[in-house]
Design a protein around this motif. Structure first.
Motif, short mmCIF file in Angstrom:
data_model
loop_
_atom_site.label_atom_id
_atom_site.label_comp_id
_atom_site.label_asym_id
_atom_site.label_seq_id
_atom_site.Cartn_x
_atom_site.Cartn_y
_atom_site.Cartn_z
N ASP A 145 -0.11 6.02 -0.48
CA ASP A 145 0.84 7.11 -0.25
C ASP A 145 2.15 6.53 0.31
N MET A 146 3.15 6.46 -0.55
CA MET A 146 4.49 6.01 -0.12
C MET A 146 5.47 7.12 -0.47
N LEU A 147 4.96 8.36 -0.41
CA LEU A 147 5.73 9.48 -0.95
C LEU A 147 6.75 10.02 0.06
N GLY A 148 7.54 9.12 0.62
CA GLY A 148 8.56 9.56 1.58
C GLY A 148 9.67 10.35 0.90
N THR A 149 10.42 11.10 1.71
CA THR A 149 11.55 11.85 1.16
C THR A 149 12.83 11.49 1.90
N LEU A 150 12.79 10.40 2.65
CA LEU A 150 13.95 10.02 3.46
C LEU A 150 14.89 9.09 2.70
N ARG A 151 16.19 9.20 2.99
CA ARG A 151 17.14 8.27 2.40
C ARG A 151 17.00 6.89 3.04
N LYS A 152 16.63 6.88 4.32
CA LYS A 152 16.57 5.60 5.02
C LYS A 152 15.20 5.42 5.66
N ASP A 153 14.60 4.26 5.46
CA ASP A 153 13.31 3.97 6.07
C ASP A 153 13.09 2.46 6.03
N ASN A 154 13.37 1.81 7.14
CA ASN A 154 13.25 0.35 7.16
C ASN A 154 12.02 -0.13 7.93
N THR A 155 10.92 0.57 7.75
CA THR A 155 9.71 0.14 8.45
C THR A 155 8.95 -0.89 7.60
#
Ligand code: FAD
Ligand code: 2HG
Ligand code: ZN
Length: 434
Positions: A145-155
């Motif tokens: 599950d990598m179903l993010g909806t964010l423009r930014k995510d540097n984790t």
């Protein structure tokens, strides 16, 4: 394409991620190879079963999941047909950041898996920028599950990028989260004629400077492409009275201020005409005329299929050098085949197509490996947007270093140790893990 023929005893149409997971888990435990299939519009044989692979067709996973009307983020299943998504977001005042001639059949999961480019990349960038998240199923059935909806995510490592453009070789994409830009009110389309390739090139440079923020497509075709479309597609008309032009360019602008955008485009066309870069031009007067212009550009692939056998090359090259290859191929092939050049000039992407009455080894020997060697010498890429698939898996070294390919192969082994996912595609056979 009448070129790739496969066979399979079994086609499965999963309806849920869980079903995809169960299928892969079972196939992996029994060492059964699978081929993921979207809309089957790919041009490099990637979705074709080579021997007896189990086909996993994604067409039944076609639900929209969420749409955020504020941010324009759309989450949907991988089997959604691109054109249906276009209509859906259009109803809410948004557009899809990608557009291609195959939109009526290709699926968003297929687009992601091939990292499709298309007609709008010059404005909205590649899917590596527009895809915000993914859900994918690995060969062993694990759902990631990598179903993010964010423009930014540097984790940490942004692993969704591994699945964008990996052509079903690392996992099956089941859900997609994509950023859709707002639909702007003013769209203009100009169909222009140029006397030579140098003028097209210069026009591009000028358009980037002078149209800047409103430029949304910059496509070119040569007169052989135009001839082919006029010959093989019904109801298509040449927008120019003269058929003597050597090159054509389509420039689309998209902005929010109708009079400002139109003035800007007209001033640009006037100065290009005065500077001798354009020999003739028409601006579409309404949406029907605009569609008829796009029909010419988008219909080239279809016209080529109708014309007979076709050898297709989808190349990234420095814009200044691009058309030299088309001319070189004409010299090599003489009268034996028609060589046509067109493509996404704004992105440095040439579609070199060689059309012949039938597939012929003598013609083929004049084309390959020359085309790949020439591209490699000019530091181009042997696949700009269509992928490697079956056609170019063994040609990867023309564009990637041995160490890079080795690392790709290690990643493949990590995610798919039994090599069940889309074998014979993407990676060279010598490095395939089974
Ligand atoms: P398919 O052809 O079914 O599959 C393509 C590859 O992706 C295969 O390797 C398959 O195994 C894999 N795959 C499919 N779905 C999944 C999934 N859910 N998970 C994992 N792997 C999957 N391409 C461009 O880039 N730009 C263009 O402008 C363009 N124009 C085109 C115009 C025409 C008329 C045609 C026929 C093709 C064009 N293409 C273009 C090529 C093609 O449409 C694209 O590559 C498209 O993205 C393929 O999508 P599809 O759903 O048909 O995938
Ligand atoms: C296009 O841009 C497609 O029309 C198809 O990518 C290219 O037919 C081709 O070579
Ligand atoms: Zn293309």
């Amino acid at each position: 394409m009448r070129k790739y023929r496969g066979s399979s005893k079994l086609l499965l149409q999963p309806r849920t991620t869980n079903e995809v997971s169960q299928i892969l888990k079972y196939c992996n435990s029994r060492l059964l190879a699978v081929v993921p299939q979207g809309g089957n519009t790919g041009l490099v044989g990637g979705s074709v079963p080579v021997f007896d692979e189990v086909i996993i067709n994604m067409g039944s996973m076609n639900n929209l999941i969420t749409f955020d009307k504020g941010s324009g983020v759309l989450v949907c299943e991988a089997g959604c047909i691109l054109e249906n998504l276009v209509s859906f977001v259009d109803d809410h005042g948004f557009i899809m950041p990608l557009d291609l001639g195959a939109k009526g059949s290709c699926q968003i999961g297929g687009n992601v898996s091939t990292n499709a480019g298309g007609l709008r990349l010059v404005r909205y960038g590649s899917l590596h920028g527009n895809i915000l998240g993914l859900e994918a199923v690995l060969a062993n059935g694990d759902v990631i599950d990598m179903l993010g909806t964010l423009r930014k995510d540097n984790t940490g490592y942004d692993l969704k990028h591994l699945f964008i453009g990996s052509e079903g070789s690392l996992g099956i994409v089941t859900k997609v989260s994509i950023h859709t830009p707002p639909k702007l009110s003013s769209v203009n389309l100009a169909f222009l004629a140029c006397k030579d390739y140098f003028s097209c090139q210069k026009l591009l440079r000028e358009a980037k400077r002078k149209l800047g923020e409103i430029l949304s497509a910059f496509e070119f075709l040569d007169n052989q492409s135009m001839d082919l479309v006029l010959t093989y597609l019904e109801g298509v008309r040449n927008p120019f009275s003269s058929s003597m032009h050597n090159f054509y360019v389509l420039i689309e602008t998209t902005g929010s201020e109708e009079s400002y955008d139109r003035e800007k485009l007209e001033a640009f066309l006037l100065s290009s005409m005065e500077g001798g870069l354009i020999s003739d031009g028409v601006i579409a007067q309404d949406i029907n005329q605009a569609s008829s212009f796009w029909r010419i550009r988008e219909g080239i692939a279809e016209a080529l299929m109708k014309a007979g056998a076709v050898y297709k090359y989808d190349l990234s090259l420095p814009v200044e050098k691009m058309y030299d290859l088309v001319e070189k191929m004409r010299q090599r092939l003489g009268e034996t085949a028609k060589v046509i050049g067109y493509g996404h000039l704004g992105d440095g992407n040439l579609h070199l197509n060689i059309s012949a009455p039938r597939y012929d080894d003598m013609i083929f020997a004049q084309i390959e490996p020359y085309v790949y060697e020439w591209t490699s010498e000019h530091r181009g890429s042997i696949s700009a947007e269509h992928g490697l698939g079956l056609m170019k898996a063994n040609k990867i070294f023309y564009s990637k270093s041995p160490k890079t390919v080795q690392l790709m192969s290690s990643i493949k082994k990590l995610l798919d140790p039994n090599g069940i996912l889309n074998p014979y595609k993407v990676l060279p056979h010598s490095l395939s893990s089974h």
